[in-house]
Write a protein that holds these residues in place. Structure first.
Motif, PDB file in Angstrom:
ATOM      1  N   HIS A 146       0.837  -1.202   0.000  1.00  0.00           N
ATOM      2  CA  HIS A 146       0.000   0.000   0.000  1.00  0.00           C
ATOM      3  C   HIS A 146       0.875   1.255   0.000  1.00  0.00           C
ATOM      4  CE1 HIS A 146      -3.269   2.743   0.938  1.00  0.00           C
ATOM      5  NE2 HIS A 146      -2.548   3.211   1.931  1.00  0.00           N
ATOM      6  N   PHE A 147       1.927   1.266   0.801  1.00  0.00           N
ATOM      7  CA  PHE A 147       2.845   2.413   0.809  1.00  0.00           C
ATOM      8  C   PHE A 147       3.459   2.629  -0.567  1.00  0.00           C
ATOM      9  CE2 PHE A 147       3.362   1.596   5.496  1.00  0.00           C
ATOM     10  CZ  PHE A 147       2.816   2.797   5.907  1.00  0.00           C
ATOM     11  N   LEU A 148       3.885   1.541  -1.209  1.00  0.00           N
ATOM     12  CA  LEU A 148       4.515   1.668  -2.525  1.00  0.00           C
ATOM     13  C   LEU A 148       3.524   2.110  -3.599  1.00  0.00           C
ATOM     14  CD1 LEU A 148       6.871  -1.441  -2.623  1.00  0.00           C
ATOM     15  CD2 LEU A 148       7.475   0.934  -2.176  1.00  0.00           C
ATOM     16  N   ALA A 149       2.263   1.781  -3.431  1.00  0.00           N
ATOM     17  CA  ALA A 149       1.243   2.151  -4.416  1.00  0.00           C
ATOM     18  C   ALA A 149       0.941   3.656  -4.390  1.00  0.00           C
ATOM     19  CB  ALA A 149      -0.032   1.357  -4.170  1.00  0.00           C
ATOM     20  N   ASN A 150       1.203   4.280  -3.256  1.00  0.00           N
ATOM     21  CA  ASN A 150       0.973   5.721  -3.148  1.00  0.00           C
ATOM     22  C   ASN A 150       2.029   6.479  -3.937  1.00  0.00           C
ATOM     23  OD1 ASN A 150      -1.250   5.503  -1.430  1.00  0.00           O
ATOM     24  ND2 ASN A 150       0.062   5.390   0.364  1.00  0.00           N
ATOM     25  N   GLU A 151       1.663   7.659  -4.393  1.00  0.00           N
ATOM     26  CA  GLU A 151       2.616   8.480  -5.136  1.00  0.00           C
ATOM     27  C   GLU A 151       3.821   8.827  -4.269  1.00  0.00           C
ATOM     28  OE1 GLU A 151       2.794  12.593  -7.770  1.00  0.00           O
ATOM     29  OE2 GLU A 151       0.940  12.051  -6.747  1.00  0.00           O
ATOM     30  N   PHE A 152       3.562   9.151  -3.005  1.00  0.00           N
ATOM     31  CA  PHE A 152       4.621   9.480  -2.067  1.00  0.00           C
ATOM     32  C   PHE A 152       4.406   8.742  -0.758  1.00  0.00           C
ATOM     33  CE2 PHE A 152       4.006  13.480  -4.522  1.00  0.00           C
ATOM     34  CZ  PHE A 152       5.226  13.476  -5.186  1.00  0.00           C
ATOM     35  N   ILE A 153       5.488   8.379  -0.108  1.00  0.00           N
ATOM     36  CA  ILE A 153       5.418   7.798   1.228  1.00  0.00           C
ATOM     37  C   ILE A 153       5.334   8.919   2.250  1.00  0.00           C
ATOM     38  CG2 ILE A 153       6.685   6.461   2.963  1.00  0.00           C
ATOM     39  CD1 ILE A 153       7.876   4.868   0.569  1.00  0.00           C
ATOM     40  N   TYR A 154       6.165   9.924   2.053  1.00  0.00           N
ATOM     41  CA  TYR A 154       6.239  11.047   2.993  1.00  0.00           C
ATOM     42  C   TYR A 154       5.375  12.203   2.508  1.00  0.00           C
ATOM     43  CZ  TYR A 154      10.058   8.448   5.020  1.00  0.00           C
ATOM     44  OH  TYR A 154      10.800   7.474   5.617  1.00  0.00           O
ATOM     45  N   GLN A 155       4.796  12.904   3.443  1.00  0.00           N
ATOM     46  CA  GLN A 155       3.874  13.985   3.106  1.00  0.00           C
ATOM     47  C   GLN A 155       4.567  15.330   2.880  1.00  0.00           C
ATOM     48  OE1 GLN A 155       0.638  13.244   2.511  1.00  0.00           O
ATOM     49  NE2 GLN A 155       1.403  11.185   2.846  1.00  0.00           N
ATOM     50  N   THR A 156       5.746  15.507   3.411  1.00  0.00           N
ATOM     51  CA  THR A 156       6.426  16.791   3.254  1.00  0.00           C
ATOM     52  C   THR A 156       7.525  16.697   2.193  1.00  0.00           C
ATOM     53  OG1 THR A 156       8.092  16.376   4.949  1.00  0.00           O
ATOM     54  CG2 THR A 156       6.013  17.368   5.680  1.00  0.00           C
ATOM     55  N   GLU A 157       7.725  17.785   1.501  1.00  0.00           N
ATOM     56  CA  GLU A 157       8.739  17.849   0.450  1.00  0.00           C
ATOM     57  C   GLU A 157      10.141  17.585   1.000  1.00  0.00           C
ATOM     58  OE1 GLU A 157      10.144  18.090  -3.358  1.00  0.00           O
ATOM     59  OE2 GLU A 157       8.048  18.173  -2.771  1.00  0.00           O
ATOM     60  N   ALA A 158      10.433  18.130   2.171  1.00  0.00           N
ATOM     61  CA  ALA A 158      11.758  17.944   2.769  1.00  0.00           C
ATOM     62  C   ALA A 158      12.039  16.465   3.023  1.00  0.00           C
ATOM     63  CB  ALA A 158      11.865  18.735   4.068  1.00  0.00           C
ATOM     64  N   PHE A 159      11.066  15.748   3.569  1.00  0.00           N
ATOM     65  CA  PHE A 159      11.255  14.323   3.839  1.00  0.00           C
ATOM     66  C   PHE A 159      11.322  13.532   2.544  1.00  0.00           C
ATOM     67  CE2 PHE A 159      10.835  15.252   8.182  1.00  0.00           C
ATOM     68  CZ  PHE A 159      11.130  14.114   8.915  1.00  0.00           C
ATOM     69  N   ARG A 160      10.520  13.930   1.577  1.00  0.00           N
ATOM     70  CA  ARG A 160      10.569  13.235   0.286  1.00  0.00           C
ATOM     71  C   ARG A 160      11.956  13.341  -0.320  1.00  0.00           C
ATOM     72  NH1 ARG A 160       5.627  16.173  -1.980  1.00  0.00           N
ATOM     73  NH2 ARG A 160       4.081  15.367  -0.554  1.00  0.00           N
ATOM     74  N   LYS A 161      12.502  14.531  -0.346  1.00  0.00           N
ATOM     75  CA  LYS A 161      13.827  14.731  -0.946  1.00  0.00           C
ATOM     76  C   LYS A 161      14.897  13.925  -0.232  1.00  0.00           C
ATOM     77  CE  LYS A 161      13.174  19.310  -2.930  1.00  0.00           C
ATOM     78  NZ  LYS A 161      13.543  20.732  -2.850  1.00  0.00           N
ATOM     79  N   GLN A 162      14.788  13.850   1.082  1.00  0.00           N
ATOM     80  CA  GLN A 162      15.844  13.215   1.857  1.00  0.00           C
ATOM     81  C   GLN A 162      15.672  11.701   2.003  1.00  0.00           C
ATOM     82  OE1 GLN A 162      16.635  15.194   5.532  1.00  0.00           O
ATOM     83  NE2 GLN A 162      18.423  13.978   5.971  1.00  0.00           N
ATOM     84  N   TYR A 163      14.426  11.220   2.095  1.00  0.00           N
ATOM     85  CA  TYR A 163      14.213   9.822   2.489  1.00  0.00           C
ATOM     86  C   TYR A 163      13.404   8.957   1.525  1.00  0.00           C
ATOM     87  CZ  TYR A 163      15.615  11.740   7.006  1.00  0.00           C
ATOM     88  OH  TYR A 163      16.294  12.381   8.027  1.00  0.00           O
TER      89      TYR A 163
END
Length: 45
Positions: free
Chosen positions: A13-30
Protein backbone atom coordinates in the motif's frame (compact mmCIF):
# COMPACT_ATOMS: atom_id res chain seq x y z
CA UNK A 1 0.76 -16.77 10.33
CA UNK A 2 -1.31 -13.61 9.89
CA UNK A 3 1.48 -11.13 10.38
CA UNK A 4 3.45 -11.66 7.15
CA UNK A 5 0.52 -11.38 4.70
CA UNK A 6 -0.85 -8.35 6.56
CA UNK A 7 2.56 -6.70 6.71
CA UNK A 8 3.14 -7.34 3.01
CA UNK A 9 -0.24 -5.81 2.15
CA UNK A 10 0.53 -2.71 4.23
CA UNK A 11 3.96 -2.29 2.63
CA UNK A 12 2.52 -2.69 -0.86
CA UNK A 13 0.00 0.00 0.00
CA UNK A 14 2.85 2.41 0.81
CA UNK A 15 4.51 1.67 -2.53
CA UNK A 16 1.24 2.15 -4.42
CA UNK A 17 0.97 5.72 -3.15
CA UNK A 18 2.62 8.48 -5.14
CA UNK A 19 4.62 9.48 -2.07
CA UNK A 20 5.42 7.80 1.23
CA UNK A 21 6.24 11.05 2.99
CA UNK A 22 3.87 13.99 3.11
CA UNK A 23 6.43 16.79 3.25
CA UNK A 24 8.74 17.85 0.45
CA UNK A 25 11.76 17.94 2.77
CA UNK A 26 11.25 14.32 3.84
CA UNK A 27 10.57 13.24 0.29
CA UNK A 28 13.83 14.73 -0.95
CA UNK A 29 15.84 13.21 1.86
CA UNK A 30 14.21 9.82 2.49
CA UNK A 31 11.75 8.77 -0.25
CA UNK A 32 14.14 6.81 -2.47
CA UNK A 33 15.75 4.92 0.40
CA UNK A 34 12.37 4.21 2.02
CA UNK A 35 11.04 2.67 -1.19
CA UNK A 36 14.17 0.53 -1.53
CA UNK A 37 13.86 -0.66 2.07
CA UNK A 38 10.18 -1.51 1.64
CA UNK A 39 10.87 -3.49 -1.53
CA UNK A 40 13.60 -5.44 0.23
CA UNK A 41 11.32 -6.25 3.16
CA UNK A 42 8.55 -7.45 0.84
CA UNK A 43 11.00 -9.86 -0.79
CA UNK A 44 11.94 -11.46 2.53
CA UNK A 45 8.39 -11.86 3.82
Amino acid sequence: MLYNPGRKKALEHFLANEFIYQTEAFRKQYETQARTNIQKEIKIL
